[in-house]
Design a protein around this motif. Structure first.
Motif, PDB file in Angstrom:
ATOM      1  N   SER A   1      21.452  19.513   8.663  1.00 59.08           N
ATOM      2  CA  SER A   1      22.879  19.816   8.608  1.00 59.08           C
ATOM      3  C   SER A   1      23.555  19.594   9.946  1.00 59.08           C
ATOM      4  O   SER A   1      24.711  19.162  10.006  1.00 59.08           O
ATOM      5  CB  SER A   1      23.091  21.268   8.139  1.00 59.08           C
ATOM      6  OG  SER A   1      22.483  22.176   9.045  1.00 59.08           O
ATOM      7  N   ARG A   2      22.827  19.849  11.046  1.00 57.76           N
ATOM      8  CA  ARG A   2      23.419  19.672  12.368  1.00 57.76           C
ATOM      9  C   ARG A   2      23.733  18.201  12.654  1.00 57.76           C
ATOM     10  O   ARG A   2      24.822  17.869  13.124  1.00 57.76           O
ATOM     11  CB  ARG A   2      22.469  20.231  13.427  1.00 57.76           C
ATOM     12  CG  ARG A   2      23.029  20.218  14.852  1.00 57.76           C
ATOM     13  CD  ARG A   2      24.250  21.127  14.985  1.00 57.76           C
ATOM     14  NE  ARG A   2      23.941  22.505  14.693  1.00 57.76           N
ATOM     15  CZ  ARG A   2      23.537  23.396  15.620  1.00 57.76           C
ATOM     16  NH1 ARG A   2      23.381  23.015  16.868  1.00 57.76           N
ATOM     17  NH2 ARG A   2      23.306  24.646  15.277  1.00 57.76           N
ATOM     18  N   ILE A   3      22.807  17.310  12.327  1.00 56.89           N
ATOM     19  CA  ILE A   3      23.056  15.907  12.615  1.00 56.89           C
ATOM     20  C   ILE A   3      24.089  15.317  11.656  1.00 56.89           C
ATOM     21  O   ILE A   3      24.924  14.497  12.047  1.00 56.89           O
ATOM     22  CB  ILE A   3      21.741  15.085  12.583  1.00 56.89           C
ATOM     23  CG1 ILE A   3      21.999  13.658  13.024  1.00 56.89           C
ATOM     24  CG2 ILE A   3      21.110  15.098  11.204  1.00 56.89           C
ATOM     25  CD1 ILE A   3      22.575  13.511  14.407  1.00 56.89           C
ATOM     26  N   LEU A   4      24.075  15.753  10.396  1.00 59.47           N
ATOM     27  CA  LEU A   4      25.074  15.240   9.451  1.00 59.47           C
ATOM     28  C   LEU A   4      26.474  15.667   9.848  1.00 59.47           C
ATOM     29  O   LEU A   4      27.442  14.907   9.680  1.00 59.47           O
ATOM     30  CB  LEU A   4      24.736  15.720   8.036  1.00 59.47           C
ATOM     31  CG  LEU A   4      23.422  15.209   7.434  1.00 59.47           C
ATOM     32  CD1 LEU A   4      23.246  15.711   6.006  1.00 59.47           C
ATOM     33  CD2 LEU A   4      23.351  13.681   7.473  1.00 59.47           C
ATOM     34  N   SER A   5      26.615  16.864  10.378  1.00 59.84           N
ATOM     35  CA  SER A   5      27.920  17.323  10.854  1.00 59.84           C
ATOM     36  C   SER A   5      28.340  16.578  12.117  1.00 59.84           C
ATOM     37  O   SER A   5      29.518  16.219  12.285  1.00 59.84           O
ATOM     38  CB  SER A   5      27.881  18.832  11.136  1.00 59.84           C
ATOM     39  OG  SER A   5      27.596  19.563   9.968  1.00 59.84           O
ATOM     40  N   PHE A   6      27.377  16.313  12.978  1.00 59.15           N
ATOM     41  CA  PHE A   6      27.695  15.667  14.255  1.00 59.15           C
ATOM     42  C   PHE A   6      28.237  14.256  14.042  1.00 59.15           C
ATOM     43  O   PHE A   6      29.213  13.854  14.689  1.00 59.15           O
ATOM     44  CB  PHE A   6      26.445  15.635  15.134  1.00 59.15           C
ATOM     45  CG  PHE A   6      26.690  15.112  16.516  1.00 59.15           C
ATOM     46  CD1 PHE A   6      27.293  15.903  17.477  1.00 59.15           C
ATOM     47  CD2 PHE A   6      26.323  13.816  16.862  1.00 59.15           C
ATOM     48  CE1 PHE A   6      27.526  15.423  18.764  1.00 59.15           C
ATOM     49  CE2 PHE A   6      26.544  13.318  18.141  1.00 59.15           C
ATOM     50  CZ  PHE A   6      27.151  14.133  19.093  1.00 59.15           C
ATOM     51  N   VAL A   7      27.628  13.478  13.151  1.00 62.18           N
ATOM     52  CA  VAL A   7      28.090  12.102  12.956  1.00 62.18           C
ATOM     53  C   VAL A   7      29.370  12.036  12.137  1.00 62.18           C
ATOM     54  O   VAL A   7      29.947  10.953  11.988  1.00 62.18           O
ATOM     55  CB  VAL A   7      26.991  11.239  12.285  1.00 62.18           C
ATOM     56  CG1 VAL A   7      25.756  11.169  13.166  1.00 62.18           C
ATOM     57  CG2 VAL A   7      26.644  11.759  10.908  1.00 62.18           C
TER      58      VAL A   7
END
Length: 525
Positions: free
Chosen positions: A141-147
């Motif tokens: 979830s952290r990387i999907l939100s970041f991009v």
């Protein structure tokens, strides 16, 4: 010591100092960067290159070297992040305003490290998240939100969804990609994700990998996006699916061709033959593009198998338009294999050792292992697909019997063969029969045997041979010798036999062979 003597000694000490200490810092840095050891390839499935940190040991040489390393931003801007983020913080500090190339290797490093990039997003050029980053929902979830936030400098994005991920959302892990957030992105590699992207996102892409992904666009819309990707250089699609609830069978699309003049490599894997053929039929590629088609019959049982390797290609009438290589007259090396559960044809204009194959066709199925005629079928395919090409090197691996008529068709389709390599479990007497066949109904000066340019034959059998086999080989060599088609090199490698009926490499056989061939090598393993 006199003043003059002290001056001479000082000059001598300065002149004797290592030359490297006298270099300007910028030249010294350039030498260090050029001499850094190359990073060994990272094994699959995480194959992206990572930072080599051996240069950090240069800080221990002396105070001067330490100062140069610590003040050179380009030594610090390629960053590998593992569980602890102290290294990330140190690199962000020393890299100044240099572009950043960041690889996260596990979930804990990703979760702890991404917030540190908040004030540096304008410098991030490359962002890679390996498969261990998405083993839990927190990292995912952290990387999907970041991009999904603006990354104005990002040029390369790679995200792997780990197959062991404990993601338990209401649907598949979805990554949202927008051109307005990623205006400079040219390389994207996504593995196992559901992809929602606006159409402008695709326009500037040069390298695309979508493996096991489900896209929000229809397949026809995706083809429309390819039209706008005029700088596309490589396209890898593995098991591509569409979530759109509309017709997604590319064989049914009535559309204009998609011109991809700059594409150098295309790979379509883990799709049905009909999807592969249909998708490919809408493309127009350059003669120099390397094409890999890896089809999967996906559970088709033996009695229902009708597809062969030709089913991966568009219909014969349009085949040359899609793959100009087939009509270019440049294919000189061909490898054919019918092994276990795989049928494969590889074709190249430059050989299999120095460059990627120009065309690779592979078909997989649990049923193929039981095809009694799999070798015969694949040889029929290679004649249909590549017949007439100036093939000089032909390598064939076939463990099932092939008729002499089929071998004759192969030799007739490739008259320019110089080197012929044959591997097989069963000894193919029909192979030698066709190679020594004489055509009688021809004008007096016409060639009466096939493949007049044939110079080298390598034959490897995985079982002991009989006297019938040797007699057939000798007959073929005699016929070719009598008709002006003498071989230069013959290598025969056979399995040894422990039975009393063993046919050993008797001196009589070998002697007769050497009278008909310039050089003969006989081996038993």
């Amino acid at each position: 010591m006199s003043e003059t003597g002290e001056m001479h000694e000082s000059t001598w000490l300065q002149d004797d100092a290592p030359f490297i200490h006298q270099l300007p810092p910028e030249i010294f840095v350039d030498i260090l960067e050029r001499c850094s050891p190359k990073q060994r390839p990272v094994p699959l499935p995480f194959r992206s290159p990572t930072l080599r940190t051996s240069w950090t040991r240069l800080r221990l040489v002396c105070k001067s070297w330490n100062e140069v390393v610590c003040t050179t931003a380009t030594f610090w801007n390629t960053i590998d992040v593992y569980a602890h983020t102290s290294w990330l913080a140190l690199c962000l500090h020393h890299s100044g305003q240099a572009s950043l190339y960041i690889t996260f290797h596990n979930a804990s490093g990703l979760v702890a490290g991404l917030p540190s990039l908040g004030s540096h997003v304008h410098r991030v050029r490359s962002l890679i998240c390996g498969p261990e980053c998405t083993t839990d929902s927190a990292g995912l979830s952290r990387i999907l939100s970041f991009v999904n936030t603006p990354l104005p400098a990002l040029e390369r994005l790679e995200i792997w969804l780990n197959p062991r991920s404990n993601h338990h959302g209401t649907g598949p892990a979805r990554v949202k990609l927008f051109h307005s957030h990623l205006p400079l992105l040219h390389t994207v590699e996504l593995w196992g994700l559901s992809v929602y992207a606006d159409v402008p996102f695709f326009h500037g892409l040069r390298h695309v990998v979508l493996s096991g992904c489900c896209i929000s666009l229809t397949i026809n819309q995706f083809l429309d996006c390819l039209v706008s990707m005029q700088h596309l250089e490589s396209l890898f699609l593995t098991g591509l699916k569409s979530s759109a609830n509309v017709e997604n069978d590319p064989t049914r699309f009535n559309r204009s061709p998609v011109m991809l003049p700059r594409l150098t490599r295309l790979e379509l894997s883990d799709h049905t033959p009909s999807f592969t053929s249909g998708f490919l039929s809408h493309l127009r590629l350059s003669p120099t593009a390397c094409v890999v088609l890896d089809g999967d019959l996906q559970g088709v049982i033996e009695e229902d198998v009708t597809e062969t390797l030709t089913s991966l290609l568009p219909p014969s009438l349009s085949r040359a338009m899609v793959l100009p290589l087939l009509a270019s007259g440049e294919v000189k090396y061909v490898s054919v294999g019918a092994i276990d559960e795989v049928l494969e044809i590889r074709a190249s204009s430059t050989g299999f050792w120095d460059a990627p194959c120009s065309l690779t066709l592979t078909l997989r199925s649990d049923a193929i292992d039981f095809w009694d005629l799999s070798a015969d079928r694949i040889l029929a395919d290679v004649v249909e697909i590549l017949g007439g090409s100036p093939v000089a090197h032909l390598s064939i691996t076939a463990h099932t019997e092939v008729s002499a008529e089929r071998w004759g068709a192969v030799f007739a389709a490739f008259p320019a063969i110089d080197t012929l390599v044959m591997y097989g479990y069963r000894h193919s007497v029909s192979f030698w029969t066709a190679l020594g066949a004489v055509t009688t109904d021809l004008p007096e000066n016409a060639p009466r045997v096939s493949c007049l340019r044939l110079q080298n034959v390598i034959y490897e059998g995985l079982s002991p041979a009989s006297s019938t086999f040797f007699h057939r080989v000798l007959g073929t060599l005699q016929t070719r010798n009598d008709n002006g088609a003498r071989l230069k090199n013959l290598v025969i490698k056979l399995a040894s036999s422990n039975s009393q009926e063993k046919v050993s490499p008797q001196k009589a056989y070998i002697t007769r062979m050497r009278a008909l061939v310039d050089m003969v090598s006989y081996l038993e393993a």
